[in-house]
Every structure is written in C-alpha cells, then in structure tokens.
Design an enzyme around this catalytic site. Sequence first.
Site, mmCIF file in Angstrom:
data_model
loop_
_atom_site.group_PDB
_atom_site.id
_atom_site.type_symbol
_atom_site.label_atom_id
_atom_site.label_comp_id
_atom_site.label_asym_id
_atom_site.label_seq_id
_atom_site.Cartn_x
_atom_site.Cartn_y
_atom_site.Cartn_z
ATOM 1 N N CYS A 169 76.101 143.137 -18.153
ATOM 2 C CA CYS A 169 75.708 143.316 -19.560
ATOM 3 C C CYS A 169 75.388 144.782 -19.827
ATOM 4 O O CYS A 169 74.655 145.411 -19.072
ATOM 5 C CB CYS A 169 74.502 142.438 -19.885
ATOM 6 S SG CYS A 169 73.993 142.586 -21.620
ATOM 7 N N CYS A 211 73.913 145.855 -22.725
ATOM 8 C CA CYS A 211 72.935 146.014 -23.805
ATOM 9 C C CYS A 211 71.787 146.905 -23.348
ATOM 10 O O CYS A 211 71.562 147.088 -22.155
ATOM 11 C CB CYS A 211 72.437 144.666 -24.315
ATOM 12 S SG CYS A 211 71.029 143.984 -23.426
ATOM 13 N N CYS A 254 68.490 144.950 -21.349
ATOM 14 C CA CYS A 254 68.516 144.360 -20.009
ATOM 15 C C CYS A 254 68.007 145.356 -18.962
ATOM 16 O O CYS A 254 68.313 146.539 -19.025
ATOM 17 C CB CYS A 254 69.964 143.997 -19.647
ATOM 18 S SG CYS A 254 70.446 142.303 -20.010
#
Lengths: 189, 189
Positions: B49, B51, B54
Amino acid sequence: MSVRLLHPLIQNGLHKGDSNHAGGILACKCTDRPVKVKVSAGIAHNHACGCTKCWKPDGAAFSVVAVAPSESVSIVENGDKLAVVDPSALIQRHACKECGTHMYGPVERDHAFKGLSFIHPELFDNGNWPEPGFVAFVSSVIEGGVDPSEMDGIRAKLKDVGLDPYDCLSPALMDYLATWTAKKNGVLQ
Amino acid sequence: MSVRLLHPLIQNGLHKGDSNHAGGILACKCTDRPVKVKVSAGIAHNHACGCTKCWKPDGAAFSVVAVAPSESVSIVENGDKLAVVDPSALIQRHACKECGTHMYGPVERDHAFKGLSFIHPELFDNGNWPEPGFVAFVSSVIEGGVDPSEMDGIRAKLKDVGLDPYDCLSPALMDYLATWTAKKNGVLQ
C-alpha cells in the site's frame, strides 16, 4: 438474453475521432428550444465513466465525459433552462431542467481540476471528437444497479474495445492529482 | 545512483509464504518491553500500500498490510504502550508510542470492512505469512514525497515482481465496497 449496454458509442466498437478536433456546439435533447453550449477549444482527458453522478444516455451503464478549459465554454442559446444538479459537488453540473442532459460542469473550487469544465462530447454537433482513452470508476456501476456478477464480463468487454478499466481515474491523472496535493502540502516543490 | 526502496520484502523479488498460515504473534520494534499482539486466524487481502497513513519500514515507499477478523486479534504484552494514531480515521491504527510501529487497526464504524483489523504481517514472529497479492494506492506515494518522474519505473518494477498496481484498491475489493454501498442504499438486494 439481454446484453448490458455500456454506452452506445462503445458497445459495438469504439467511436473513433480526430485528435485535432477543435470543439463545437453541444446541444441538449430537447426538440423545443434546446440548450446550446459552445466549446471553442479542443477537449482533453476524454474517457468513459461509471460514477453515479455523470449523465448517461438512456439505459447506458457508463457515460463518456471529457474536459475543456472553462474560459472556452459559453452558453449560446436557452441558458434559462439550465440549473446546477448538486451545488455541493466538486463538479458544478449544469443540466437542462426539461430533458435532464448535463451540458457543462465547471470546477471552481481549489482543486487540481480548477479551471476545467466537464462536458459530454457525444452532444457535439459534429461527430469527429477524439475517442475516449480509458474508463474511470468502473466498480461504481454496481452502485448504479449493475449486478456484481457482471463485472468480470464488463471489464473484459471494455478491454476488448481498447479501453483500460480503472476503479478510480487513470494512472496519469491519479499521479497528476497526487502531485497537486503534494505541492499544496509542501511535500514537493 | 540511489534506488528507491519500495519495501524490503518486495525490492529483490516477492516474499513468498504459505496460504495455510494461521496467524502468530506480531511484535513492535522496541528491544525493551515490545508490544505483542496475537492474531489467531489466517490473514486476508494482503497487499502492498502506498497511502500516506500506513506504517512503513524505514525508507520504504510502500507498506505491506493485510486484515484479520478483529475477534481474532488480541494484545498479549505491553498494551500500555499503544495509542491510536488518528481517532477520526476509519482505521483505528494502534501504534507503539515508543517505536511508532502500527500494531493493529480495527474498523469499528459502519463500513464494508467493519469487524476487520489491519495488521502488518512482516511483524509476525514466523516468516511464512502469505505473500501480498496486489498494490493499492500507488499514486499516493507522490504525496509521501516520491518524485512523479519515478512513477513509470515504480509501476514497472511492481509488475516485474508479480504485483498488479492500482491507484485505489484491487478490482475485487472495489467491487466489494461498491456492492456494500449499493445494498446499503437499497439499489441491490
């Protein structure tokens, strides 16, 4: 057996146009006093879209939508028939109050797309507008009533006609949005 | 020439694990009194991920993150060191206040992911957790400081190691989210 209509200009092979297309007149669906909007520039980011807010032709699961500089978009006839669909939305979609067709949707608030207006090129009075380049918000058609079991077939058909399906925007546009946000936040210069 | 670190368990070929993995103990990075969290079930939706929220290992552009049923996740040691990073976020990320490692993040509000907790499987005390299956929120690494000019290379490298890159979640998960919303809105039964 019924076949899901994706969009009339996608279903039987992709509409092909001219990348040098320089705009034209968009007309709504009214036979009496149609709203007419002039676009005096080429369009960009033309794509099919599965979101629930985009105007779509009857029965279609997807819209076809592009942008033009807002300064190149002007109402030429019967603007009194227009109203904004949702004043709280990022895209200020101006629709004909009689036939419901969305004629133009400027982005006016602080955003990477500020200064652009979303338009539906199939409404042009000429047919040589450039073809869509990808499909956005594909999974969202489920929110519009498409059965989830149809999704594999829908993504396969979109690829068949030459359109890459994405559940948000295309990688190029997503990178563009992230770059705008990173600059706004001071992460990038 | 420096090479962008995507994630230590992706960079030089994908970590491979066992799809029958049944959980284990997650430990934070503290040498003194590490927080330990027990996961007593298999994990699902394991993915990389990009983003910005995170937890990522030092210098990595991507996290590796999965879910487990919240009822199978329990604190076993030193839970006094945990605090929620952002109480307003959908994922209630519980992080170690000393080393910053995110230990588990339950989704408690009304959402398609309610009842699931996000965890980072690289923190398991055993190394055979199943490999990630795709990469989410790729464009978001730009918001974390990655130069936009690196994106083509990053997407190519992710594909090289066998991970499809997406700028939101995977098509299967995006369809799952859309189906949940469609049912909530009464569009689907």
